[in-house]
Design a protein around this motif. Structure first.
Motif, PDB file in Angstrom:
ATOM      1  N   LYS A 234     -49.984  21.974   0.993  1.00 12.92           N
ATOM      2  CA  LYS A 234     -48.893  21.171   1.557  1.00 12.92           C
ATOM      3  C   LYS A 234     -48.301  20.247   0.491  1.00 12.92           C
ATOM      4  N   LYS A 235     -49.177  19.645  -0.300  1.00 15.64           N
ATOM      5  CA  LYS A 235     -48.728  18.703  -1.323  1.00 15.64           C
ATOM      6  C   LYS A 235     -47.864  19.401  -2.369  1.00 15.64           C
ATOM      7  N   THR A 236     -48.325  20.551  -2.873  1.00 12.48           N
ATOM      8  CA  THR A 236     -47.573  21.267  -3.910  1.00 12.48           C
ATOM      9  C   THR A 236     -46.247  21.795  -3.372  1.00 12.48           C
ATOM     10  N   LYS A 237     -46.231  22.173  -2.085  1.00 15.84           N
ATOM     11  CA  LYS A 237     -44.979  22.625  -1.479  1.00 15.84           C
ATOM     12  C   LYS A 237     -43.974  21.483  -1.417  1.00 15.84           C
ATOM     13  N   ASP A 238     -44.444  20.297  -1.012  1.00 13.19           N
ATOM     14  CA  ASP A 238     -43.568  19.132  -0.931  1.00 13.19           C
ATOM     15  C   ASP A 238     -43.054  18.717  -2.304  1.00 13.19           C
ATOM     16  N   LEU A 239     -43.886  18.923  -3.334  1.00 12.83           N
ATOM     17  CA  LEU A 239     -43.511  18.530  -4.693  1.00 12.83           C
ATOM     18  C   LEU A 239     -42.695  19.609  -5.404  1.00 12.83           C
ATOM     19  N   GLY A 240     -42.579  20.777  -4.772  1.00 13.37           N
ATOM     20  CA  GLY A 240     -41.825  21.860  -5.388  1.00 13.37           C
ATOM     21  C   GLY A 240     -42.572  22.549  -6.503  1.00 13.37           C
ATOM     22  N   VAL A 241     -43.913  22.510  -6.462  1.00 13.31           N
ATOM     23  CA  VAL A 241     -44.733  23.157  -7.492  1.00 13.31           C
ATOM     24  C   VAL A 241     -44.962  24.610  -7.097  1.00 13.31           C
ATOM     25  N   SER A 242     -44.595  25.529  -7.967  1.00 10.91           N
ATOM     26  CA  SER A 242     -44.758  26.951  -7.665  1.00 10.91           C
ATOM     27  C   SER A 242     -46.228  27.351  -7.757  1.00 10.91           C
ATOM     28  N   LYS A 243     -46.549  28.458  -7.133  1.00  7.70           N
ATOM     29  CA  LYS A 243     -47.917  28.981  -7.181  1.00  7.70           C
ATOM     30  C   LYS A 243     -48.321  29.298  -8.617  1.00  7.70           C
ATOM     31  N   LYS A 244     -47.364  29.832  -9.395  1.00  9.39           N
ATOM     32  CA  LYS A 244     -47.639  30.162 -10.791  1.00  9.39           C
ATOM     33  C   LYS A 244     -47.976  28.909 -11.589  1.00  9.39           C
ATOM     34  N   ASP A 245     -47.196  27.837 -11.391  1.00  6.92           N
ATOM     35  CA  ASP A 245     -47.445  26.583 -12.110  1.00  6.92           C
ATOM     36  C   ASP A 245     -48.798  25.991 -11.723  1.00  6.92           C
ATOM     37  N   LEU A 246     -49.135  26.085 -10.433  1.00  6.90           N
ATOM     38  CA  LEU A 246     -50.420  25.559  -9.982  1.00  6.90           C
ATOM     39  C   LEU A 246     -51.574  26.348 -10.594  1.00  6.90           C
ATOM     40  N   ASN A 247     -51.448  27.672 -10.618  1.00 10.73           N
ATOM     41  CA  ASN A 247     -52.498  28.507 -11.208  1.00 10.73           C
ATOM     42  C   ASN A 247     -52.676  28.204 -12.692  1.00 10.73           C
ATOM     43  N   THR A 248     -51.552  27.997 -13.384  1.00 15.02           N
ATOM     44  CA  THR A 248     -51.615  27.653 -14.813  1.00 15.02           C
ATOM     45  C   THR A 248     -52.302  26.309 -15.015  1.00 15.02           C
ATOM     46  N   PHE A 249     -51.999  25.363 -14.150  1.00 16.93           N
ATOM     47  CA  PHE A 249     -52.592  24.025 -14.228  1.00 16.93           C
ATOM     48  C   PHE A 249     -54.103  24.091 -13.990  1.00 16.93           C
ATOM     49  N   VAL A 250     -54.520  24.865 -12.987  1.00 17.25           N
ATOM     50  CA  VAL A 250     -55.947  25.013 -12.683  1.00 17.25           C
ATOM     51  C   VAL A 250     -56.680  25.645 -13.869  1.00 17.25           C
ATOM     52  N   GLN A 251     -56.087  26.682 -14.449  1.00 19.27           N
ATOM     53  CA  GLN A 251     -56.713  27.358 -15.584  1.00 19.27           C
ATOM     54  C   GLN A 251     -56.836  26.420 -16.782  1.00 19.27           C
ATOM     55  N   GLU A 252     -55.811  25.602 -16.994  1.00 22.21           N
ATOM     56  CA  GLU A 252     -55.802  24.665 -18.119  1.00 22.21           C
ATOM     57  C   GLU A 252     -56.873  23.588 -17.963  1.00 22.21           C
ATOM     58  N   LYS A 253     -57.019  23.060 -16.749  1.00 22.99           N
ATOM     59  CA  LYS A 253     -57.928  21.939 -16.524  1.00 22.99           C
ATOM     60  C   LYS A 253     -59.378  22.376 -16.308  1.00 22.99           C
ATOM     61  N   PHE A 254     -59.576  23.542 -15.663  1.00 19.62           N
ATOM     62  CA  PHE A 254     -60.931  23.922 -15.277  1.00 19.62           C
ATOM     63  C   PHE A 254     -61.416  25.219 -15.903  1.00 19.62           C
ATOM     64  N   GLU A 255     -60.505  25.943 -16.571  1.00 19.87           N
ATOM     65  CA  GLU A 255     -60.847  27.196 -17.237  1.00 19.87           C
ATOM     66  C   GLU A 255     -61.421  28.218 -16.261  1.00 19.87           C
ATOM     67  N   LYS A 256     -60.865  28.259 -15.073  1.00 14.84           N
ATOM     68  CA  LYS A 256     -61.254  29.250 -14.069  1.00 14.84           C
ATOM     69  C   LYS A 256     -60.142  29.370 -13.034  1.00 14.84           C
ATOM     70  N   LYS A 257     -60.246  30.353 -12.164  1.00 14.19           N
ATOM     71  CA  LYS A 257     -59.252  30.550 -11.116  1.00 14.19           C
ATOM     72  C   LYS A 257     -59.511  29.597  -9.956  1.00 14.19           C
ATOM     73  N   GLY A 258     -58.450  29.352  -9.173  1.00 15.42           N
ATOM     74  CA  GLY A 258     -58.564  28.419  -8.067  1.00 15.42           C
ATOM     75  C   GLY A 258     -59.658  28.783  -7.088  1.00 15.42           C
ATOM     76  N   LYS A 259     -59.805  30.076  -6.780  1.00 14.95           N
ATOM     77  CA  LYS A 259     -60.805  30.511  -5.810  1.00 14.95           C
ATOM     78  C   LYS A 259     -62.233  30.342  -6.321  1.00 14.95           C
ATOM     79  N   GLU A 260     -62.378  30.093  -7.624  1.00 17.93           N
ATOM     80  CA  GLU A 260     -63.702  29.912  -8.215  1.00 17.93           C
ATOM     81  C   GLU A 260     -64.114  28.445  -8.273  1.00 17.93           C
ATOM     82  N   LEU A 261     -63.216  27.521  -7.899  1.00 17.79           N
ATOM     83  CA  LEU A 261     -63.519  26.098  -7.988  1.00 17.79           C
ATOM     84  C   LEU A 261     -64.562  25.698  -6.965  1.00 17.79           C
TER      85      LEU A 261
END
Length: 300
Positions: A234-261
């Motif tokens: 909900k937050k990323t939708k409200d902020l206009g963050v695309s799924k691709k940008d979110l996935n890139t951000f997760v990979q950059e910060k945690f070095e894994k995919k979102g489903k692996e967090l």
């Protein structure tokens, strides 16, 4: 505690954590910590190079009791930093496998002489890990399934859902600690006091939400995880963050995919989104917390 901290230097901590990451540590990862507890947690992270955003280390607090726990990822990270680290192997032994162990006549250490797999493999009978170190005999840890049954059947335990993975990690952690003598500079951290992957009662590591349970119920980690991901979507939708940008951000910060967090990593992600993708009118206020109160403080 036996640890003595010198005067807290905010700049010193910012060399390890950015200002925004420090805010996440305070508001989420080490939520409800006192200044002294927070300073100790950050100092241990920095001294050992352990990153709570990569699931290396946990701050646990229930009631007035604090505990700092290092995960299997943290233990493995510490071992991998050593020049004499030569790897680690971990496997499950099933009841239909052929598995033989003997005591090495020279080193007097356990030695696995045969492990062959047959199908169907049957139920899990044991787990073992072999930690290798240059110039030292291999350290072999073998744990029978009955020895961890209390963890599998404990209410709220992730061992129920991820039994095989948890069992292997349990053996791996013990083998690495035995081989390298890894301990953390906190006298409350005890080997296998509880597995950091195992949820505890009354541990609030989630953002404050309406209708939070203040009773004696065990937190359901799967439900908590689903709720946080719903909030993130909900937050990323409200902020206009695309799924691709979110996935890139997760990979950059945690070095894994979102489903692996893990649950704790997802909590941290939820907070980091606020800082990395702020609303236009909130950009000036994103880093509002001051750390001036820490200057000059010491632990007695």
């Amino acid at each position: 505690m036996s640890n003595q901290l010198s005067a807290i230097n905010t700049k010193e901590f910012e060399d390890f954590f950015t200002q925004k990451e420090l805010e996440v540590v305070i508001n989420s990862i080490a939520k409800n910590a006192t200044k002294e507890e927070l300073a100790l947690f950050i100092q241990i992270c920095k001294h050992n190079g352990l990153d709570p955003f990569k699931n290396h280390i946990y701050f646990i607090k229930y009631g007035n009791q604090m505990s700092i726990q290092v995960s299997v990822e943290g233990i493995q990270y510490l071992a991998q930093q050593r020049d004499d680290y030569k790897g680690v192997t971990t496997q499950l032994v099933h009841e239909n496998d052929e598995f033989e162990v003997e005591i090495d006549s020279e080193t007097q250490e356990l030695k696995i002489t045969k492990h062959s797999i047959k199908f169907p493999r049957g139920k899990v009978a044991a787990s073992y890990a072999i930690a290798r170190r240059e110039g030292y005999p291999d350290k072999v840890i073998i744990i029978e399934a009955g020895e961890v049954e209390h963890l599998r059947t404990k209410q709220g335990s992730q061992w129920k859902t991820y039994y095989n993975d948890m069992f292997k990690k349990h053996a791996l952690k013990r083998a690495l600690k035995l081989q390298f003598g890894i301990e953390v500079d906190d006298d409350q951290t005890q080997q296998d006091a509880f597995d950091p992957y195992e949820p505890r009662q009354k541990i609030d590591i989630t953002p404050e939400t309406k209708g939070a349970d203040t009773g004696d119920n065990v937190i359901n980690p799967d439900e908590e995880l689903a709720e946080i991901w719903t909030e993130i979507q909900k937050k990323t939708k409200d902020l206009g963050v695309s799924k691709k940008d979110l996935n890139t951000f997760v990979q950059e910060k945690f070095e894994k995919k979102g489903k692996e967090l893990t649950l704790q990593e997802t909590v941290a992600l939820n907070k980091l989104i606020d800082f990395h993708f702020p609303k236009q009118e909130e950009k000036q206020d994103a880093a509002a917390m001051s750390f001036d109160d820490f200057e000059g403080m010491t632990l007695e």
